[in-house]
Design a protein around this motif. Structure first.
Motif, PDB file in Angstrom:
ATOM      1  N   TYR A  96       0.844  -1.199   0.000  1.00 44.76           N
ATOM      2  CA  TYR A  96       0.000   0.000   0.000  1.00 44.76           C
ATOM      3  C   TYR A  96       0.880   1.250   0.000  1.00 44.76           C
ATOM      4  CZ  TYR A  96      -3.501   3.423   1.508  1.00 44.76           C
ATOM      5  OH  TYR A  96      -4.332   4.514   1.589  1.00 44.76           O
ATOM      6  N   GLY A  97       0.632   2.139  -0.946  1.00 42.15           N
ATOM      7  CA  GLY A  97       1.390   3.380  -1.059  1.00 42.15           C
ATOM      8  C   GLY A  97       2.672   3.255  -1.859  1.00 42.15           C
ATOM      9  N   ALA A  98       3.057   2.038  -2.213  1.00 44.65           N
ATOM     10  CA  ALA A  98       4.272   1.839  -3.016  1.00 44.65           C
ATOM     11  C   ALA A  98       3.941   2.042  -4.494  1.00 44.65           C
ATOM     12  CB  ALA A  98       4.836   0.439  -2.792  1.00 44.65           C
ATOM     13  N   TRP A  99       4.974   2.349  -5.261  1.00 48.69           N
ATOM     14  CA  TRP A  99       4.788   2.566  -6.688  1.00 48.69           C
ATOM     15  C   TRP A  99       5.798   1.750  -7.481  1.00 48.69           C
ATOM     16  CZ3 TRP A  99       8.726   4.670  -9.676  1.00 48.69           C
ATOM     17  CH2 TRP A  99       9.799   5.237  -8.960  1.00 48.69           C
ATOM     18  N   VAL A 100       5.447   1.497  -8.728  1.00 51.19           N
ATOM     19  CA  VAL A 100       6.331   0.845  -9.685  1.00 51.19           C
ATOM     20  C   VAL A 100       6.286   1.666 -10.958  1.00 51.19           C
ATOM     21  CG1 VAL A 100       6.663  -1.195 -11.136  1.00 51.19           C
ATOM     22  CG2 VAL A 100       6.076  -1.472  -8.731  1.00 51.19           C
ATOM     23  N   GLY A 101       7.463   1.895 -11.547  1.00 54.15           N
ATOM     24  CA  GLY A 101       7.561   2.593 -12.821  1.00 54.15           C
ATOM     25  C   GLY A 101       8.166   1.688 -13.870  1.00 54.15           C
ATOM     26  N   CYS A 102       7.761   1.886 -15.103  1.00 54.34           N
ATOM     27  CA  CYS A 102       8.214   1.033 -16.205  1.00 54.34           C
ATOM     28  C   CYS A 102       8.184   1.863 -17.486  1.00 54.34           C
ATOM     29  CB  CYS A 102       7.263  -0.159 -16.318  1.00 54.34           C
ATOM     30  SG  CYS A 102       7.607  -1.323 -17.635  1.00 54.34           S
ATOM     31  N   GLU A 103       9.289   1.864 -18.214  1.00 53.05           N
ATOM     32  CA  GLU A 103       9.269   2.527 -19.520  1.00 53.05           C
ATOM     33  C   GLU A 103       8.556   1.611 -20.505  1.00 53.05           C
ATOM     34  OE1 GLU A 103      12.201   3.883 -23.109  1.00 53.05           O
ATOM     35  OE2 GLU A 103      12.870   4.358 -21.060  1.00 53.05           O
ATOM     36  N   ILE A 104       7.591   2.183 -21.197  1.00 51.62           N
ATOM     37  CA  ILE A 104       6.861   1.462 -22.243  1.00 51.62           C
ATOM     38  C   ILE A 104       7.103   2.235 -23.538  1.00 51.62           C
ATOM     39  CG2 ILE A 104       4.617   0.632 -23.032  1.00 51.62           C
ATOM     40  CD1 ILE A 104       3.683   0.701 -20.137  1.00 51.62           C
ATOM     41  N   SER A 105       7.471   1.527 -24.578  1.00 45.04           N
ATOM     42  CA  SER A 105       7.786   2.222 -25.822  1.00 45.04           C
ATOM     43  C   SER A 105       7.449   1.370 -27.037  1.00 45.04           C
ATOM     44  CB  SER A 105       9.265   2.594 -25.863  1.00 45.04           C
ATOM     45  OG  SER A 105      10.074   1.440 -26.000  1.00 45.04           O
ATOM     46  N   ALA A 106       7.324   2.043 -28.171  1.00 44.03           N
ATOM     47  CA  ALA A 106       7.130   1.335 -29.431  1.00 44.03           C
ATOM     48  C   ALA A 106       8.373   0.510 -29.746  1.00 44.03           C
ATOM     49  CB  ALA A 106       6.837   2.338 -30.548  1.00 44.03           C
ATOM     50  N   GLU A 107       9.528   1.013 -29.390  1.00 42.23           N
ATOM     51  CA  GLU A 107      10.766   0.280 -29.654  1.00 42.23           C
ATOM     52  C   GLU A 107      10.854  -1.000 -28.822  1.00 42.23           C
ATOM     53  OE1 GLU A 107      15.557   0.865 -29.058  1.00 42.23           O
ATOM     54  OE2 GLU A 107      14.317   2.647 -29.358  1.00 42.23           O
ATOM     55  N   LYS A 108      10.538  -0.916 -27.536  1.00 43.64           N
ATOM     56  CA  LYS A 108      10.581  -2.107 -26.668  1.00 43.64           C
ATOM     57  C   LYS A 108       9.428  -3.063 -26.963  1.00 43.64           C
ATOM     58  CE  LYS A 108      12.890  -0.354 -22.565  1.00 43.64           C
ATOM     59  NZ  LYS A 108      12.760  -0.209 -21.111  1.00 43.64           N
ATOM     60  N   TRP A 109       8.344  -2.537 -27.495  1.00 45.47           N
ATOM     61  CA  TRP A 109       7.144  -3.305 -27.855  1.00 45.47           C
ATOM     62  C   TRP A 109       6.533  -3.999 -26.644  1.00 45.47           C
ATOM     63  CZ3 TRP A 109       4.449  -1.859 -31.581  1.00 45.47           C
ATOM     64  CH2 TRP A 109       3.435  -2.648 -32.116  1.00 45.47           C
ATOM     65  N   ASN A 110       6.637  -3.346 -25.490  1.00 45.24           N
ATOM     66  CA  ASN A 110       6.102  -3.933 -24.265  1.00 45.24           C
ATOM     67  C   ASN A 110       4.779  -3.280 -23.889  1.00 45.24           C
ATOM     68  OD1 ASN A 110       7.360  -1.467 -23.679  1.00 45.24           O
ATOM     69  ND2 ASN A 110       8.124  -2.131 -21.704  1.00 45.24           N
ATOM     70  N   GLN A 111       4.087  -3.915 -22.967  1.00 47.42           N
ATOM     71  CA  GLN A 111       2.805  -3.437 -22.458  1.00 47.42           C
ATOM     72  C   GLN A 111       2.836  -3.552 -20.940  1.00 47.42           C
ATOM     73  OE1 GLN A 111      -0.428  -5.675 -24.274  1.00 47.42           O
ATOM     74  NE2 GLN A 111       0.709  -5.853 -26.185  1.00 47.42           N
ATOM     75  N   LEU A 112       1.882  -2.913 -20.283  1.00 49.69           N
ATOM     76  CA  LEU A 112       1.780  -3.034 -18.831  1.00 49.69           C
ATOM     77  C   LEU A 112       0.329  -3.315 -18.464  1.00 49.69           C
ATOM     78  CD1 LEU A 112       3.211  -2.861 -16.068  1.00 49.69           C
ATOM     79  CD2 LEU A 112       2.594  -0.430 -16.036  1.00 49.69           C
ATOM     80  N   PHE A 113       0.136  -4.367 -17.661  1.00 46.36           N
ATOM     81  CA  PHE A 113      -1.179  -4.657 -17.104  1.00 46.36           C
ATOM     82  C   PHE A 113      -1.246  -4.035 -15.719  1.00 46.36           C
ATOM     83  CE2 PHE A 113      -3.815  -7.338 -14.293  1.00 46.36           C
ATOM     84  CZ  PHE A 113      -5.045  -7.057 -14.867  1.00 46.36           C
ATOM     85  N   VAL A 114      -2.258  -3.165 -15.507  1.00 44.77           N
ATOM     86  CA  VAL A 114      -2.488  -2.501 -14.221  1.00 44.77           C
ATOM     87  C   VAL A 114      -3.890  -2.885 -13.754  1.00 44.77           C
ATOM     88  CG1 VAL A 114      -2.647  -0.290 -13.014  1.00 44.77           C
ATOM     89  CG2 VAL A 114      -1.001  -0.562 -14.890  1.00 44.77           C
ATOM     90  N   PRO A 115      -4.000  -3.678 -12.678  1.00 44.99           N
ATOM     91  CA  PRO A 115      -5.328  -4.093 -12.214  1.00 44.99           C
ATOM     92  C   PRO A 115      -6.030  -2.997 -11.413  1.00 44.99           C
ATOM     93  CG  PRO A 115      -3.649  -5.035 -10.810  1.00 44.99           C
ATOM     94  CD  PRO A 115      -2.924  -4.283 -11.902  1.00 44.99           C
ATOM     95  N   LYS A 116      -7.293  -3.222 -11.149  1.00 40.47           N
ATOM     96  CA  LYS A 116      -8.055  -2.332 -10.268  1.00 40.47           C
ATOM     97  C   LYS A 116      -7.305  -2.194  -8.945  1.00 40.47           C
ATOM     98  CE  LYS A 116     -12.474  -3.943 -12.048  1.00 40.47           C
ATOM     99  NZ  LYS A 116     -12.554  -5.290 -12.590  1.00 40.47           N
TER     100      LYS A 116
END
Length: 185
Positions: A96-116
């Motif tokens: 609770y209260g913690a965060w995560v950061g992630c670079e998402i880019s067209a070059e990396k072709w990655n995605q991020l799933f963020v739940p409710k």
């Protein structure tokens, strides 16, 4: 094969679909319901959204919606790059209260799933960035909430992408400590 990488908060999952390239370009399956379900992501997606930001440093978030319009999100970038952040706002969660950061880019072709149960936002890193994301519920102004993007108590370390641009609404979002918990584990 598609890669699923659980981040520091395991409910947040980076997804990297494969690209099949040849002299014409490439092909990629960017969404497979069955493969997501194998990872425990069983979401009835409601709509797709597209956000285009002209300038680097464009800040969108940190947003969330509460029940019955709480949203799961699946974020990808079709052009450009973002620094994407999710903050755990689930009362009773060990993160609770913690965060995560992630670079998402067209070059990396990655995605991020963020739940409710997470406040979500991103900052664009390059000009003319297109962010495409799925959500599991429609927008509802009566059920939306936000947390200030630069709240010192949360302590997100945003990249330096130049002058920050945001909506007037995001500029006056409340601090995390003023947030009334609406999600719990």
């Amino acid at each position: 094969m598609i890669a699923f990488n659980r981040l520091a908060i395991p409910d947040l999952i980076e997804i990297v679909p494969p690209r099949f390239s040849d002299d014409r370009g490439f092909f990629s399956e960017v969404f497979r319901r069955d493969l997501l379900a194998c990872q425990g992501i069983e979401v009835d997606w409601f709509q797709d959204n597209l956000s285009v930001s002209a300038r680097p440093g464009t800040m969108r978030g940190l947003h969330f919606q509460v029940a019955p319009f709480a949203q799961d999100k699946l974020i990808r970038v079709s052009r450009g790059a973002i620094y994407d952040v999710a903050v755990d706002i689930r009362e009773g969660s060990p993160t609770y209260g913690a965060w995560v950061g992630c670079e998402i880019s067209a070059e990396k072709w990655n995605q991020l799933f963020v739940p409710k149960g997470f406040a979500h936002g991103f900052m664009t890193l390059v000009p003319d960035t297109e962010v495409f994301y799925k959500v599991s519920a429609p927008y509802s102004a009566a059920h939306e909430g936000a947390i200030r993007w630069d709240d010192a108590d949360v302590g997100i370390r945003w990249p330096d992408a130049g002058e920050v641009t945001m909506s007037p609404k995001d500029a006056v979002a409340p601090a995390f400590r003023d947030h009334v918990p609406t999600f719990s584990l």
